[in-house]
Scaffold this active site. Structure first.
Site, short mmCIF file in Angstrom:
data_model
loop_
_atom_site.label_atom_id
_atom_site.label_comp_id
_atom_site.label_asym_id
_atom_site.label_seq_id
_atom_site.Cartn_x
_atom_site.Cartn_y
_atom_site.Cartn_z
N HIS A 339 36.31 26.75 42.21
CA HIS A 339 36.50 28.13 42.09
C HIS A 339 35.64 28.79 41.07
O HIS A 339 35.67 28.38 39.95
CB HIS A 339 37.98 28.44 42.13
CG HIS A 339 37.99 30.10 42.24
ND1 HIS A 339 38.21 30.57 43.41
CD2 HIS A 339 38.01 31.04 41.53
CE1 HIS A 339 38.38 31.85 43.47
NE2 HIS A 339 38.31 32.18 42.22
N ALA A 340 34.73 29.57 41.17
CA ALA A 340 33.78 30.34 40.39
C ALA A 340 34.62 30.95 39.03
O ALA A 340 35.73 31.73 39.26
CB ALA A 340 33.10 31.52 41.04
N HIS A 369 29.04 38.86 40.00
CA HIS A 369 30.55 39.05 39.64
C HIS A 369 30.75 38.46 38.23
O HIS A 369 31.22 38.89 37.30
CB HIS A 369 31.59 38.64 40.79
CG HIS A 369 32.84 38.62 40.26
ND1 HIS A 369 33.72 39.58 40.54
CD2 HIS A 369 33.56 37.82 39.60
CE1 HIS A 369 34.88 39.53 40.10
NE2 HIS A 369 35.24 38.20 39.68
N GLU A 370 30.52 36.98 38.37
CA GLU A 370 30.61 36.23 37.04
C GLU A 370 29.93 36.66 35.76
O GLU A 370 30.26 36.78 34.74
CB GLU A 370 30.34 34.66 37.29
CG GLU A 370 31.24 34.21 38.46
CD GLU A 370 32.81 34.15 38.48
OE1 GLU A 370 33.02 34.44 37.38
OE2 GLU A 370 33.43 34.34 39.46
N HIS A 373 31.37 39.26 33.80
CA HIS A 373 32.31 38.85 33.07
C HIS A 373 31.57 38.53 31.72
O HIS A 373 32.02 38.99 30.60
CB HIS A 373 33.11 37.50 33.31
CG HIS A 373 33.99 37.97 34.59
ND1 HIS A 373 34.88 38.87 34.39
CD2 HIS A 373 34.02 37.41 35.83
CE1 HIS A 373 35.97 38.72 35.59
NE2 HIS A 373 35.41 37.81 36.46
N GLU A 397 37.26 42.30 36.07
CA GLU A 397 36.84 41.87 37.59
C GLU A 397 35.79 42.95 38.22
O GLU A 397 35.32 42.76 39.39
CB GLU A 397 37.99 41.49 38.35
CG GLU A 397 39.17 40.57 37.96
CD GLU A 397 38.25 39.06 37.60
OE1 GLU A 397 37.42 38.72 38.26
OE2 GLU A 397 38.86 38.52 36.88
N HIS A 499 44.17 31.14 43.14
CA HIS A 499 44.96 31.89 41.94
C HIS A 499 46.41 31.67 41.63
O HIS A 499 46.93 31.87 40.72
CB HIS A 499 44.61 33.31 41.98
CG HIS A 499 43.20 33.80 42.10
ND1 HIS A 499 42.20 33.25 43.29
CD2 HIS A 499 42.24 34.19 41.07
CE1 HIS A 499 41.06 33.93 42.73
NE2 HIS A 499 41.29 34.29 41.60
N TYR A 509 42.33 42.17 40.67
CA TYR A 509 41.51 42.24 41.66
C TYR A 509 41.48 43.53 42.77
O TYR A 509 40.59 43.88 43.36
CB TYR A 509 41.34 40.90 42.81
CG TYR A 509 41.05 39.54 41.87
CD1 TYR A 509 39.69 39.51 41.25
CD2 TYR A 509 42.09 38.88 41.43
CE1 TYR A 509 39.61 38.47 40.69
CE2 TYR A 509 41.77 37.76 40.60
CZ TYR A 509 40.32 37.50 40.40
OH TYR A 509 40.39 36.35 39.55
N1 ASP Z 1 35.97 33.66 40.67
C1 ASP Z 1 35.56 34.88 41.31
C2 ASP Z 1 37.09 35.66 41.04
O1 ASP Z 1 38.20 34.92 41.09
C3 ASP Z 1 35.41 34.73 42.80
C4 ASP Z 1 34.91 35.95 43.28
O2 ASP Z 1 35.35 37.07 42.92
O3 ASP Z 1 34.71 35.71 44.48
O4 ASP Z 1 36.93 36.49 40.46
N1 SER Z 2 37.52 36.30 43.10
C1 SER Z 2 38.88 36.78 43.77
C2 SER Z 2 38.82 35.55 44.61
O1 SER Z 2 38.13 34.55 44.72
C3 SER Z 2 38.78 37.87 44.31
O2 SER Z 2 37.65 38.02 45.28
O3 SER Z 2 40.05 35.66 45.20
ZN ZN Z 3 36.13 37.21 38.29
#
Ligand code: ASP
Ligand code: SER
Ligand code: ZN
Length: 600
Positions: A339-340, A369-370, A373, A397, A499, A509
């Site tokens: 998971h990123a 996205h990453e 951060h 986020e 999560h 999110y």
């Molecule tokens: N790792 C990201 C998140 O959980 C993955 C995403 O946004 O798709 O924030």
């Molecule tokens: N990064 C978040 C997820 O993977 C929101 O998209 O659920």
């Molecule tokens: Zn993130």
């Protein structure tokens, strides 16, 4: 996701001598805060490395080391939170000391009670949950498939039987977590109570510069703003799925089968754009995944493209260590958490991402996205330790998603990914917007319900025996989706979403989906953009970059409305920017849905 793991447990006396006097003063409070920050900083430098190694090399040994580090962090944070509470009645505090005392009391994801062994047990459970998820596998056509391959396959597989098999086998990954999860809730709640909160959920909701009850109302108000758009997208998508699969697989009315939407959790639907694209107008002429393949771009080139976007706004290049220390692709010979996530190991410039990048459009967006951060982390790195965070967790986020909204066809031409001749003209706007809506809009009910579920679990309104039913009920109520198969009595479907076992709060999110459109609309206004909002790209606009940086470098030093105002001019979170972006599509969807019984 961003990784933040402050805390430490040293045997040091926690209070400076002066603060131990009967009547602590404002000066004592200030000294206490400085000492607390020093301890948290020392802990963080050490623990981040342990967590990094565990997540990129899961073994029984690294699990044990991560659990130790986690327990140490919980003990330290809880101890500091309790010490901070002793200054509750002190008058004459300066604003920073008061804010930092508040952050010390509240900013803990999973607290533990003082009872001997509680922090250790909690950390062991948390590590076991995350590693169980990381090692999880499902099957497709009878073959074992690891989690992140299965995730990608959900986007391309179109055989409903195979989709069902993948969905069902992956959700079984959650099953062994149920007992651990219930115990984790017990321990964390006992910890939250000792810190003066009703339960852990109440503690999470208290972190938004407003009363916790108002935060819950804010989520509901924002969701109500955007949910009509979701309902119309749901209605239209259901019709298209019915046309493709027939009544036996997807009925014309009622909820949608969760495995048909191109994503394991039905949270982003863009992978099935081909299924819903209207004839003619729906042919948008390019797919980012295909462009990447045709230009022979690999994972590193994709990350370089992301970096290039931020550089164009005036942000300094990523440090050399980013390129040598990050995990870009899945190692072949060991278990990792795919998971990123984005890391800032030393709270300064040891920035990294941890991904298992695939050359496709989803991961192109996730890279932006990453990196959002990472640039945020670096922008606020001159703040003191307790302010090393975003204005609220939704901001963290939102930055990278905001960046990815600028990936327009015209932008792709500028960076050499798309030929000018292939740029879709205005007649393709509905298609472009529909594809983007499939990516963004289903996330609204989904990101709201994940923590609605956890809030219910933490408050005790949802008992362990009802964990799965409550999850399925919320999925139906807010997303209008149903599992492809009846759920067994011992199922724990929430565990199949990172999560939950990863214990990452999720309301962030939801806020991020709202905020990214507010940032984008404001940025485009600053750039003087006059065309349709979704065609705007601030690529190369250093003036906007400077203004963005001004918000980012504030970190968590000021209440979030001030940070929001610094960049957008408004101090309110609002769904209006998102609705403005999709307005032409929403009108179109309503026309398409004429005669349908929308809703479920
Ligand atoms: N790792 C990201 C998140 O959980 C993955 C995403 O946004 O798709 O924030
Ligand atoms: N990064 C978040 C997820 O993977 C929101 O998209 O659920
Ligand atoms: Zn993130």
């Amino acid at each position: 996701m961003t990784i933040k793991s402050l805390a430490l447990a040293s045997a040091l006396a926690l209070l400076p001598a002066a603060a131990q006097a009967a009547e602590p003063t404002a000066a004592d409070a200030k000294a206490f805060v400085a000492d607390a920050e020093a301890q948290l900083s020392a802990y963080s430098d050490k623990a981040q490395r342990v967590f990094w190694v565990n997540a990129t090399y899961i073994t029984d040994d690294t699990d044990a080391m991560a659990a130790d580090a986690g327990a140490e962090g919980t003990l330290l944070q809880v101890k500091l939170a309790k010490e901070a509470a002793k200054f509750n009645t002190v008058t004459g505090l300066d604003a920073d000391t008061a804010r930092k005392l508040f952050l010390l009391r509240q900013a803990i994801v999973l607290p533990a009670p003082d009872a001997p062994g509680a922090a250790k047990e909690l950390a062991e459970i948390a590590t076991r949950l995350q590693s169980t998820y990381g090692k999880g596998k499902g099957t497709a056509r009878g073959k074992d498939v690891v989690g992140n391959d299965l995730e990608a396959l959900m986007g391309t597989e179109r055989d409903p039987k195979v989709l069902q098999e993948m969905w069902e086998s992956w959700h079984a990954v959650g099953k062994p977590m149920a007992g651990d999860y219930a115990r984790l809730v017990e321990i964390a709640n006992a910890g939250a109570k000792e810190l003066g909160f009703a339960d852990t959920g109440a503690m999470w909701r208290a972190g938004y510069d407003m009363p916790a009850a108002d935060f819950e109302k804010l989520i509901d108000r924002l969701l109500a703003e955007v949910q009509p758009l979701y309902t119309d997208l749901h209605c239209y998508t259901r019709t298209k799925l019915n046309e493709k699969y027939g009544d036996a697989v997807q009925a014309k009315t009622g909820p949608i089968r969760a495995d048909l939407l191109g994503n394991m959790w039905a949270q982003e639907w863009a992978s099935i754009y081909d299924v819903v694209a209207p004839k003619g107008a729906g042919d948008v002429g390019y797919d980012i995944g295909e462009l990447l393949v045709s230009k022979q771009m690999g994972p590193i080139e994709m990350v370089k493209a992301g970096e290039n976007f931020y550089s164009s706004l005036g942000f300094a290049p990523l440090p050399a260590t980013f390129w040598t220390r990050s995990q870009f692709t899945k190692p072949a010979d060991r278990e990792v958490v795919c998971h990123a996530s984005a890391w800032d190991i030393d709270n300064k410039d040891d920035l990294r991402i941890k991904m298992c990048i695939k050359v496709n459009s989803t991961d192109f967006v996730t890279i932006h996205h990453e990196l959002g951060h990472n640039y945020y982390q670096r922008a606020y790195n001159k703040q003191s330790l307790l302010y090393l965070n975003s204005a609220n967790d939704g901001f963290h986020e939102a930055i990278g998603d905001f960046a990815a909204l600028n990936v327009t066809p015209e932008y792709l031409v500028k960076v050499g990914l798309l030929d000018q001749a292939k740029v879709p003209d205005a007649s393709r706007d509905i298609g472009l917007l529909l594809r983007q809506a499939m990516e963004k809009v289903p996330g609204m009910p989904w990101t709201a319900l994940v923590d609605k579920w956890r809030w219910g679990v933490f408050s005790g309104a949802t008992k362990p025996a009802d964990y799965n039913k409550a999850w399925t009920d919320l999925r139906l109520k807010y997303q209008g989706i149903v599992p492809p198969v009846p759920r067994p009595a011992d199922a724990f479907d929430p565990g199949a979403k990172y999560h939950i076992p990863g214990n990452t709060p999720y309301a962030r999110y939801f806020l991020a989906r709202i905020l990214q459109f507010q940032f984008y609309e404001a940025a485009c206004k600053q750039a003087g953009w006059k065309g349709p909002l979704h065609r705007c790209s601030i690529y190369g606009d250093k003036a906007v970059g400077t203004r963005l940086n001004a918000m980012l470098e504030m970190g968590m030093s000021k209440p979030w409305p001030e940070a929001l105002k610094a960049f957008t001019g408004s101090d309110q979170m609002s769904g209006k920017s998102m609705l403005a972006y999709f307005a032409p599509l929403h009108t179109w969807l309503k026309q398409q849905n004429k005669g349908q019984k929308c809703g479920w």
